[in-house]
Design a protein around this motif. Structure first.
Motif, PDB file in Angstrom:
ATOM      1  N   TRP A 122      -5.199  -0.313 -11.072  1.00 51.48           N
ATOM      2  CA  TRP A 122      -4.379   0.190  -9.962  1.00 51.48           C
ATOM      3  C   TRP A 122      -5.083   0.113  -8.603  1.00 51.48           C
ATOM      4  CZ3 TRP A 122      -3.573   6.082  -9.132  1.00 51.48           C
ATOM      5  CH2 TRP A 122      -2.682   6.305  -8.078  1.00 51.48           C
ATOM      6  N   PRO A 123      -6.207   0.807  -8.373  1.00 54.79           N
ATOM      7  CA  PRO A 123      -6.845   0.723  -7.042  1.00 54.79           C
ATOM      8  C   PRO A 123      -7.353  -0.682  -6.679  1.00 54.79           C
ATOM      9  CG  PRO A 123      -7.599   2.675  -8.205  1.00 54.79           C
ATOM     10  CD  PRO A 123      -6.847   1.842  -9.188  1.00 54.79           C
ATOM     11  N   PRO A 124      -8.009  -1.404  -7.595  1.00 56.41           N
ATOM     12  CA  PRO A 124      -8.480  -2.749  -7.212  1.00 56.41           C
ATOM     13  C   PRO A 124      -7.355  -3.690  -6.791  1.00 56.41           C
ATOM     14  CG  PRO A 124      -9.612  -2.042  -9.190  1.00 56.41           C
ATOM     15  CD  PRO A 124      -8.531  -1.027  -8.918  1.00 56.41           C
ATOM     16  N   PHE A 125      -6.158  -3.500  -7.357  1.00 57.92           N
ATOM     17  CA  PHE A 125      -5.020  -4.320  -6.944  1.00 57.92           C
ATOM     18  C   PHE A 125      -4.683  -4.089  -5.473  1.00 57.92           C
ATOM     19  CE2 PHE A 125      -0.465  -4.519  -6.050  1.00 57.92           C
ATOM     20  CZ  PHE A 125      -0.212  -5.850  -6.319  1.00 57.92           C
ATOM     21  N   THR A 135       6.884  -4.108  -1.252  1.00 55.39           N
ATOM     22  CA  THR A 135       7.259  -3.105  -2.242  1.00 55.39           C
ATOM     23  C   THR A 135       7.617  -3.764  -3.565  1.00 55.39           C
ATOM     24  OG1 THR A 135       8.023  -1.543  -0.581  1.00 55.39           O
ATOM     25  CG2 THR A 135       8.955  -1.309  -2.777  1.00 55.39           C
ATOM     26  N   GLY A 136       8.427  -4.805  -3.500  1.00 58.03           N
ATOM     27  CA  GLY A 136       8.808  -5.518  -4.722  1.00 58.03           C
ATOM     28  C   GLY A 136       7.615  -6.156  -5.405  1.00 58.03           C
ATOM     29  N   THR A 137       6.741  -6.737  -4.618  1.00 56.64           N
ATOM     30  CA  THR A 137       5.541  -7.372  -5.170  1.00 56.64           C
ATOM     31  C   THR A 137       4.673  -6.363  -5.904  1.00 56.64           C
ATOM     32  OG1 THR A 137       5.543  -9.034  -3.426  1.00 56.64           O
ATOM     33  CG2 THR A 137       3.450  -8.665  -4.569  1.00 56.64           C
ATOM     34  N   GLN A 138       4.436  -5.207  -5.286  1.00 57.56           N
ATOM     35  CA  GLN A 138       3.575  -4.231  -5.943  1.00 57.56           C
ATOM     36  C   GLN A 138       4.238  -3.621  -7.168  1.00 57.56           C
ATOM     37  OE1 GLN A 138       3.808  -0.641  -6.101  1.00 57.56           O
ATOM     38  NE2 GLN A 138       5.784  -0.729  -5.086  1.00 57.56           N
ATOM     39  N   PHE A 139       5.561  -3.424  -7.136  1.00 62.20           N
ATOM     40  CA  PHE A 139       6.220  -2.868  -8.321  1.00 62.20           C
ATOM     41  C   PHE A 139       6.100  -3.801  -9.509  1.00 62.20           C
ATOM     42  CE2 PHE A 139       8.823   0.349  -5.924  1.00 62.20           C
ATOM     43  CZ  PHE A 139       8.401   1.427  -6.662  1.00 62.20           C
ATOM     44  N   LEU A 140       6.357  -5.076  -9.282  1.00 65.14           N
ATOM     45  CA  LEU A 140       6.243  -6.031 -10.389  1.00 65.14           C
ATOM     46  C   LEU A 140       4.799  -6.139 -10.873  1.00 65.14           C
ATOM     47  CD1 LEU A 140       8.595  -8.888  -9.144  1.00 65.14           C
ATOM     48  CD2 LEU A 140       8.994  -7.345 -11.067  1.00 65.14           C
ATOM     49  N   SER A 141       3.875  -6.252  -9.937  1.00 65.99           N
ATOM     50  CA  SER A 141       2.473  -6.442 -10.296  1.00 65.99           C
ATOM     51  C   SER A 141       1.871  -5.200 -10.941  1.00 65.99           C
ATOM     52  CB  SER A 141       1.659  -6.812  -9.058  1.00 65.99           C
ATOM     53  OG  SER A 141       2.179  -7.977  -8.469  1.00 65.99           O
ATOM     54  N   LEU A 142       2.043  -4.045 -10.306  1.00 70.22           N
ATOM     55  CA  LEU A 142       1.447  -2.825 -10.852  1.00 70.22           C
ATOM     56  C   LEU A 142       2.117  -2.407 -12.155  1.00 70.22           C
ATOM     57  CD1 LEU A 142       0.619  -0.717  -7.690  1.00 70.22           C
ATOM     58  CD2 LEU A 142      -0.970  -1.745  -9.316  1.00 70.22           C
ATOM     59  N   GLY A 143       3.392  -2.677 -12.289  1.00 67.18           N
ATOM     60  CA  GLY A 143       4.050  -2.388 -13.561  1.00 67.18           C
ATOM     61  C   GLY A 143       3.412  -3.155 -14.699  1.00 67.18           C
ATOM     62  N   PHE A 144       3.096  -4.398 -14.448  1.00 69.85           N
ATOM     63  CA  PHE A 144       2.436  -5.236 -15.450  1.00 69.85           C
ATOM     64  C   PHE A 144       0.984  -4.800 -15.666  1.00 69.85           C
ATOM     65  CE2 PHE A 144      -0.138  -9.045 -16.323  1.00 69.85           C
ATOM     66  CZ  PHE A 144       0.389  -9.398 -17.560  1.00 69.85           C
ATOM     67  N   LEU A 163       0.814  -1.214   0.000  1.00 72.44           N
ATOM     68  CA  LEU A 163       0.000   0.000   0.000  1.00 72.44           C
ATOM     69  C   LEU A 163       0.852   1.270   0.000  1.00 72.44           C
ATOM     70  CD1 LEU A 163      -2.639  -1.354   2.469  1.00 72.44           C
ATOM     71  CD2 LEU A 163      -3.135  -0.574   0.146  1.00 72.44           C
ATOM     72  N   ARG A 164       1.925   1.247   0.751  1.00 73.33           N
ATOM     73  CA  ARG A 164       2.792   2.435   0.858  1.00 73.33           C
ATOM     74  C   ARG A 164       3.319   2.838  -0.516  1.00 73.33           C
ATOM     75  NH1 ARG A 164       8.083   2.827   4.786  1.00 73.33           N
ATOM     76  NH2 ARG A 164       8.626   4.955   4.309  1.00 73.33           N
ATOM     77  N   ASN A 165       4.007   1.944  -1.141  1.00 72.34           N
ATOM     78  CA  ASN A 165       4.610   2.284  -2.423  1.00 72.34           C
ATOM     79  C   ASN A 165       3.618   2.176  -3.575  1.00 72.34           C
ATOM     80  OD1 ASN A 165       7.406   2.932  -1.701  1.00 72.34           O
ATOM     81  ND2 ASN A 165       7.275   0.910  -0.788  1.00 72.34           N
ATOM     82  N   GLY A 166       2.517   1.477  -3.334  1.00 73.55           N
ATOM     83  CA  GLY A 166       1.460   1.409  -4.335  1.00 73.55           C
ATOM     84  C   GLY A 166       0.780   2.744  -4.565  1.00 73.55           C
ATOM     85  N   VAL A 167       0.890   3.657  -3.607  1.00 73.14           N
ATOM     86  CA  VAL A 167       0.347   5.006  -3.810  1.00 73.14           C
ATOM     87  C   VAL A 167       1.447   6.054  -3.907  1.00 73.14           C
ATOM     88  CG1 VAL A 167      -1.905   4.525  -2.803  1.00 73.14           C
ATOM     89  CG2 VAL A 167      -0.110   5.415  -1.349  1.00 73.14           C
ATOM     90  N   MET A 168       2.471   5.969  -3.065  1.00 78.48           N
ATOM     91  CA  MET A 168       3.503   7.004  -3.050  1.00 78.48           C
ATOM     92  C   MET A 168       4.259   7.091  -4.375  1.00 78.48           C
ATOM     93  SD  MET A 168       5.230   6.857   0.688  1.00 78.48           S
ATOM     94  CE  MET A 168       4.325   7.210   2.170  1.00 78.48           C
TER      95      MET A 168
END
Length: 178
Positions: free
Chosen positions: A154-157, A136-145, A7-12
């Motif tokens: 983005w938000p539903p993830f 952080t790593g999980t969200q970067f890989l997932s949200l990047g894809f 959540l932290r890096n998923g928004v920041m």
């Protein structure tokens, strides 16, 4: 803390990328004042979480985390319906940052002493803080894809991670530090 990292890096990090890609990069929050907004959200979030823990919950950490994760869930849900409204989105992102830093302070900063005790606090901090970076790593890989396909993902993830944080904090809500 894994959920906090997501959540932290998923928004920041992704908010500014979203703003730039959508042509909102010159807005008040994104360019000129993003660092200031994060500072204010982080400082007030950490202090508010500590105050709530001490004054409202008898130095218990989990109720504060539960409250903050719940607010994060509300904000992420609002984000899902406000991707075209940068001010609403910006307010949600700042509130999530407030909550994330408060939660991080409760779980990584103070609860580690509860878990590890005086002699093992350093090990507990390392393990728990490491989970933030795994998130952080999980969200970067997932949200990047996902965002490459559509920003609507983005938000539903982020929603399941707020829900998991709520459930885990609920489970330990009565735990008291020794």
């Amino acid at each position: 803390e894994f959920c906090t990292g997501v959540l932290r890096n998923g928004v920041m990090h992704w908010y500014t990328i979203y703003g730039k890609e959508m042509g909102y990069y010159a807005s008040f929050v994104i360019t000129r004042n993003w660092g200031l907004m994060l500072f204010i959200a982080g400082a007030t979030g950490g202090m508010a979480a500590g105050w709530m823990s001490d004054k409202l919950f008898g130095s218990r950490r989990a109720p504060v985390a539960l409250l903050l994760y719940s607010l994060m869930l509300v904000c992420v849900a609002v984000m899902a319906f406000s991707l075209q409204h940068m001010w609403v989105l910006g307010i949600c992102v700042i509130l999530i940052s407030f909550c994330v830093i408060g939660t991080h302070g409760m779980l990584s900063g103070t609860a580690t002493m509860d878990f590890g005790g005086r002699k093992n606090a350093g090990t507990a901090v390392g393990l728990i803080d490491g989970l933030v970076y795994l998130g952080t790593g999980t969200q970067f890989l997932s949200l990047g894809f996902l965002t490459e396909k559509s920003w609507s993902y983005w938000p539903p993830f982020l929603i399941p991670f707020a829900v998991i944080g709520i459930l885990l904090a609920w489970r330990i809500r009565h735990a008291m530090p020794k």
